[in-house]
Motif scaffolding. Sequence first.
Motif, PDB file in Angstrom:
ATOM      1  N   ILE A  52      -4.048  -3.843  -3.284  1.00 32.99           N
ATOM      2  CA  ILE A  52      -5.379  -4.204  -3.772  1.00 32.99           C
ATOM      3  C   ILE A  52      -6.047  -5.229  -2.860  1.00 32.99           C
ATOM      4  N   LYS A  53      -5.284  -6.191  -2.366  1.00 35.16           N
ATOM      5  CA  LYS A  53      -5.871  -7.244  -1.521  1.00 35.16           C
ATOM      6  C   LYS A  53      -6.404  -6.700  -0.190  1.00 35.16           C
ATOM      7  N   ASN A  54      -5.982  -5.484   0.197  1.00 34.49           N
ATOM      8  CA  ASN A  54      -6.417  -4.893   1.465  1.00 34.49           C
ATOM      9  C   ASN A  54      -7.623  -3.965   1.319  1.00 34.49           C
ATOM     10  N   ALA A  55      -8.041  -3.699   0.076  1.00 35.55           N
ATOM     11  CA  ALA A  55      -9.067  -2.682  -0.150  1.00 35.55           C
ATOM     12  C   ALA A  55     -10.321  -3.291  -0.754  1.00 35.55           C
ATOM     13  N   ASP A  56     -11.460  -2.908  -0.201  1.00 40.21           N
ATOM     14  CA  ASP A  56     -12.750  -3.386  -0.680  1.00 40.21           C
ATOM     15  C   ASP A  56     -13.719  -2.209  -0.682  1.00 40.21           C
ATOM     16  N   ALA A  57     -14.459  -2.075  -1.765  1.00 46.41           N
ATOM     17  CA  ALA A  57     -15.372  -0.939  -1.906  1.00 46.41           C
ATOM     18  C   ALA A  57     -16.416  -0.882  -0.790  1.00 46.41           C
ATOM     19  N   GLU A  58     -16.870  -2.024  -0.295  1.00 50.91           N
ATOM     20  CA  GLU A  58     -17.900  -2.044   0.742  1.00 50.91           C
ATOM     21  C   GLU A  58     -17.336  -2.014   2.152  1.00 50.91           C
ATOM     22  N   ARG A  59     -16.269  -2.761   2.384  1.00 52.43           N
ATOM     23  CA  ARG A  59     -15.724  -2.870   3.733  1.00 52.43           C
ATOM     24  C   ARG A  59     -14.599  -1.873   4.012  1.00 52.43           C
ATOM     25  N   GLY A  60     -14.125  -1.184   2.998  1.00 57.46           N
ATOM     26  CA  GLY A  60     -13.037  -0.225   3.190  1.00 57.46           C
ATOM     27  C   GLY A  60     -11.685  -0.921   3.186  1.00 57.46           C
ATOM     28  N   VAL A  61     -10.764  -0.394   3.965  1.00 58.32           N
ATOM     29  CA  VAL A  61      -9.402  -0.935   4.032  1.00 58.32           C
ATOM     30  C   VAL A  61      -9.267  -1.779   5.289  1.00 58.32           C
ATOM     31  N   ASP A  62      -8.669  -2.957   5.146  1.00 57.72           N
ATOM     32  CA  ASP A  62      -8.351  -3.810   6.292  1.00 57.72           C
ATOM     33  C   ASP A  62      -7.002  -3.341   6.840  1.00 57.72           C
ATOM     34  N   TRP A  63      -7.049  -2.354   7.722  1.00 59.39           N
ATOM     35  CA  TRP A  63      -5.828  -1.720   8.222  1.00 59.39           C
ATOM     36  C   TRP A  63      -4.929  -2.698   8.972  1.00 59.39           C
ATOM     37  N   GLN A  64      -5.519  -3.698   9.627  1.00 61.99           N
ATOM     38  CA  GLN A  64      -4.729  -4.662  10.400  1.00 61.99           C
ATOM     39  C   GLN A  64      -3.871  -5.552   9.507  1.00 61.99           C
ATOM     40  N   ALA A  65      -4.279  -5.720   8.247  1.00 56.84           N
ATOM     41  CA  ALA A  65      -3.583  -6.651   7.347  1.00 56.84           C
ATOM     42  C   ALA A  65      -2.505  -5.978   6.493  1.00 56.84           C
ATOM     43  N   LEU A  66      -2.298  -4.693   6.656  1.00 58.63           N
ATOM     44  CA  LEU A  66      -1.323  -4.001   5.809  1.00 58.63           C
ATOM     45  C   LEU A  66       0.109  -4.442   6.116  1.00 58.63           C
ATOM     46  N   ALA A  67       0.909  -4.509   5.074  1.00 63.10           N
ATOM     47  CA  ALA A  67       2.336  -4.802   5.225  1.00 63.10           C
ATOM     48  C   ALA A  67       3.056  -3.498   5.553  1.00 63.10           C
ATOM     49  N   ASN A  68       4.019  -3.584   6.440  1.00 60.60           N
ATOM     50  CA  ASN A  68       4.885  -2.435   6.715  1.00 60.60           C
ATOM     51  C   ASN A  68       6.115  -2.548   5.838  1.00 60.60           C
ATOM     52  N   THR A  69       6.657  -1.405   5.459  1.00 62.38           N
ATOM     53  CA  THR A  69       7.833  -1.398   4.595  1.00 62.38           C
ATOM     54  C   THR A  69       8.588  -0.097   4.799  1.00 62.38           C
ATOM     55  N   GLU A  70       9.691   0.040   4.080  1.00 69.42           N
ATOM     56  CA  GLU A  70      10.496   1.264   4.097  1.00 69.42           C
ATOM     57  C   GLU A  70      10.317   1.961   2.761  1.00 69.42           C
ATOM     58  N   PRO A  71      10.375   3.286   2.747  1.00 69.11           N
ATOM     59  CA  PRO A  71      10.281   3.995   1.469  1.00 69.11           C
ATOM     60  C   PRO A  71      11.466   3.639   0.568  1.00 69.11           C
ATOM     61  N   THR A  72      11.212   3.587  -0.722  1.00 75.39           N
ATOM     62  CA  THR A  72      12.285   3.373  -1.692  1.00 75.39           C
ATOM     63  C   THR A  72      12.314   4.588  -2.604  1.00 75.39           C
ATOM     64  N   GLY A  73      13.455   4.920  -3.096  1.00 72.01           N
ATOM     65  CA  GLY A  73      13.546   6.063  -3.988  1.00 72.01           C
ATOM     66  C   GLY A  73      13.554   7.376  -3.224  1.00 72.01           C
ATOM     67  N   ARG A  74      13.491   8.462  -3.977  1.00 70.08           N
ATOM     68  CA  ARG A  74      13.610   9.790  -3.377  1.00 70.08           C
ATOM     69  C   ARG A  74      12.279  10.499  -3.189  1.00 70.08           C
ATOM     70  N   LYS A  75      11.232   9.965  -3.774  1.00 68.88           N
ATOM     71  CA  LYS A  75       9.938  10.657  -3.702  1.00 68.88           C
ATOM     72  C   LYS A  75       9.410  10.659  -2.270  1.00 68.88           C
TER      73      LYS A  75
END
Length: 195
Positions: A40-63
């Motif tokens: 939520i903190k990375n997404a704004d209706a007017e400015r879109g997504v702040d792609w530079q600020a996204l956290a990287n992670t590993e998938p969890t679970g089987r989905k």
Amino acid sequence: MENDAVKLSPLGDVVAVRPGYPFRGAIKEAPRGEMAVVQIKNADAERGVDWQALANTEPTGRKQPDWLQGGDVLFIARGNRNVAVYLNQVPGRAVCAPQFYLLRVKDDRVLPAYLAWYLNEFPAQRYFEQSAEGSVVTSIRRQVLESLPLPIPDLQRQQLIVNLVDTARREKQLTEQLIRNREQQLTLVARGLIQ
């Protein structure tokens, strides 16, 4: 004379609504992780997504991750801001957090950018306010989102709306930049008076 009546259709008839990626517990940051996560903190209706600020992670679970793609619309389903964010393009492998619904248009009568705009406008926002559940942290159930009546004007009109929205955003950005520039000029003038 043509009939200018706009058809109404339940959102679920024209859009596939999918939940965000189901992380088990908190999202654990892994700098070399194989996927980025839109929160939520990375997404704004007017400015879109702040792609530079996204956290990287590993998938969890089987989905299998539902990778974000250009043309997707993210809808914030939890919290006080139930807004949509249009993804014009996605720069890499990314998913959205569970607080979102991932919306993919499945009907070629609807432009994704138009859909995002309408979800952020008064009629849809009022519908969400009246349908939200919870007292402290509100949420919009999937069934409620899928039942939203979506007006579907012809594609030409939708594109006109999208163009107007883009122009208004650019004007707002330019105005804000002019204000910042003026404030910097006044600061320099004030500093010059002291020296």
